[in-house]
Design an enzyme around this catalytic site. Sequence first.
Site, PDB file in Angstrom:
ATOM      1  N   GLN A 132      -6.578  -1.483  12.791  1.00  0.00           N
ATOM      2  CA  GLN A 132      -7.183  -2.320  13.825  1.00  0.00           C
ATOM      3  C   GLN A 132      -8.430  -3.017  13.293  1.00  0.00           C
ATOM      4  O   GLN A 132      -8.652  -4.204  13.538  1.00  0.00           O
ATOM      5  CB  GLN A 132      -7.555  -1.455  15.041  1.00  0.00           C
ATOM      6  CG  GLN A 132      -8.211  -2.233  16.162  1.00  0.00           C
ATOM      7  CD  GLN A 132      -7.261  -3.180  16.866  1.00  0.00           C
ATOM      8  OE1 GLN A 132      -6.212  -2.757  17.340  1.00  0.00           O
ATOM      9  NE2 GLN A 132      -7.599  -4.450  16.935  1.00  0.00           N
ATOM     10  N   ASP A 225     -13.933  -0.628  23.859  1.00  0.00           N
ATOM     11  CA  ASP A 225     -12.657   0.089  23.827  1.00  0.00           C
ATOM     12  C   ASP A 225     -12.627   0.967  25.071  1.00  0.00           C
ATOM     13  O   ASP A 225     -13.658   1.176  25.736  1.00  0.00           O
ATOM     14  CB  ASP A 225     -12.586   0.938  22.532  1.00  0.00           C
ATOM     15  CG  ASP A 225     -11.284   1.708  22.376  1.00  0.00           C
ATOM     16  OD1 ASP A 225     -10.269   1.305  22.990  1.00  0.00           O
ATOM     17  OD2 ASP A 225     -11.277   2.716  21.638  1.00  0.00           O
ATOM     18  N   CYS A 265      -9.715  -3.814  21.256  1.00  0.00           N
ATOM     19  CA  CYS A 265      -8.461  -3.529  20.549  1.00  0.00           C
ATOM     20  C   CYS A 265      -7.268  -3.526  21.480  1.00  0.00           C
ATOM     21  O   CYS A 265      -6.128  -3.662  21.021  1.00  0.00           O
ATOM     22  CB  CYS A 265      -8.577  -2.203  19.812  1.00  0.00           C
ATOM     23  SG  CYS A 265      -8.853  -0.775  20.874  1.00  0.00           S
ATOM     24  N   ARG A 293      -3.357  -8.206  14.023  1.00  0.00           N
ATOM     25  CA  ARG A 293      -2.779  -6.931  13.582  1.00  0.00           C
ATOM     26  C   ARG A 293      -1.591  -7.204  12.660  1.00  0.00           C
ATOM     27  O   ARG A 293      -1.424  -6.566  11.624  1.00  0.00           O
ATOM     28  CB  ARG A 293      -2.304  -6.104  14.796  1.00  0.00           C
ATOM     29  CG  ARG A 293      -3.404  -5.581  15.708  1.00  0.00           C
ATOM     30  CD  ARG A 293      -4.248  -4.514  15.033  1.00  0.00           C
ATOM     31  NE  ARG A 293      -3.467  -3.392  14.572  1.00  0.00           N
ATOM     32  CZ  ARG A 293      -3.097  -2.349  15.307  1.00  0.00           C
ATOM     33  NH1 ARG A 293      -3.459  -2.282  16.568  1.00  0.00           N
ATOM     34  NH2 ARG A 293      -2.390  -1.353  14.791  1.00  0.00           N
TER      35      ARG A 293
HETATM   36  N1  NVA Z   1      -9.552   4.645  21.338  1.00  0.00           N
HETATM   37  C1  NVA Z   1      -8.230   4.270  21.809  1.00  0.00           C
HETATM   38  C2  NVA Z   1      -7.674   3.159  20.996  1.00  0.00           C
HETATM   39  C3  NVA Z   1      -6.340   2.652  21.478  1.00  0.00           C
HETATM   40  C4  NVA Z   1      -5.767   1.577  20.619  1.00  0.00           C
HETATM   41  C5  NVA Z   1      -7.322   5.477  21.788  1.00  0.00           C
HETATM   42  O1  NVA Z   1      -7.344   6.223  20.810  1.00  0.00           O
HETATM   43  O2  NVA Z   1      -6.589   5.685  22.749  1.00  0.00           O
HETATM   44  N1   CP Z   2      -4.756  -1.620  19.683  1.00  0.00           N
HETATM   45  C1   CP Z   2      -3.702  -0.800  19.572  1.00  0.00           C
HETATM   46  O1   CP Z   2      -3.591  -0.009  18.637  1.00  0.00           O
HETATM   47  O2   CP Z   2      -2.799  -0.940  20.558  1.00  0.00           O
HETATM   48  P1   CP Z   2      -1.520   0.008  20.810  1.00  0.00           P
HETATM   49  O3   CP Z   2      -2.042   1.343  21.228  1.00  0.00           O
HETATM   50  O4   CP Z   2      -0.756  -0.687  21.902  1.00  0.00           O
HETATM   51  O5   CP Z   2      -0.746   0.112  19.548  1.00  0.00           O
END
Ligand code: NVA
Ligand code: CP
Length: 307
Positions: A132, A225, A265, A293
Amino acid sequence: MTSNSFLRDDDLDPTDQAAVLDLAAAMKADRTGFRPLAGPRAVAVIFEKSSLRTRASFETGIAELGGHPLIIDAQTTHFGRGETLGDAARVLSRYVAAIVMRTSADTRLSEVAAGATVPVVNALTDGFHPCQILADLLTVRERFGDTKGRTLAFLGDSANNMAHSYLLGGATAGMHVRVAGPAGFVPDADVLAKAAAIAATTGGSVDAGTDPVAAVAGADVVATDTWTSMGQEGDGLDRITPFLPYQVNARLLDGAADGAIVLHCLPAHRGEEITDDVLDGPVSAVWDQAENRLHAQKALLQWLIGP
Ligand code: NVA
Ligand code: CP
């Protein structure tokens, strides 16, 4: 590079990170012109957590490179019922050119890397989300021409994978990285120290604090995030109230630099860590970030396994 796998952002040194980002820009400009996996060679992409972007971008990207994406849902493997991750990686290495994995504990990914004889890529762990950050850095380059000397403020859970990866990856890119979140949600001390050591060599800097206004002051990039990462849903912590001052909204962005952009993200929790007007407005670079990505990961795969 420091290893032939990409488990953390600091597995790419500044020179290699810049080369991968250069390659990503070239691949974006010529989307079907790079086919290092033609043959095709397969790449395994294993998911032990949910995903939209990561799955879609890796599956599409591997196909665009001429390869075969072998998507593996961990629930349909033997991982949970006795086969060690090392054994699974050893077997998969006989079939595929690389193993990409999204999992929980970083130690699970390390077990895969220890058993694998092909490169292993972190597609998100509890600790890091380095693919990411490559996409985010590509987006910063596109908007500002370079990453060096730019200031990135991350607001929210400064103990999570995105915060850690911004610290390591941003420092590698010569950025000034500030993370700010509620007390008790602070970055891992070793990660912060490693990021500071990298920043000292690249002209960047890192800072971790609790003041969202100070973090955003003059920032070129404001990133956020989810306040509740995958796997944290039942941890018993209040992941709303202490985070409210860290919401990325128009008022907070008043303090950012002119021309600042916002990154997320995704998936976003609209009305929590980011407001609709910001996510959908002119400062949002989020949709380019999501597209990137694809390009960043294609470049990473070519870098790791290409001819
Ligand atoms: N911090 C989040 C990022 C998701 C792309 C998670 O780990 O769920
Ligand atoms: N940003 C990201 O990793 O998204 P997903 O969880 O949808 O893969």
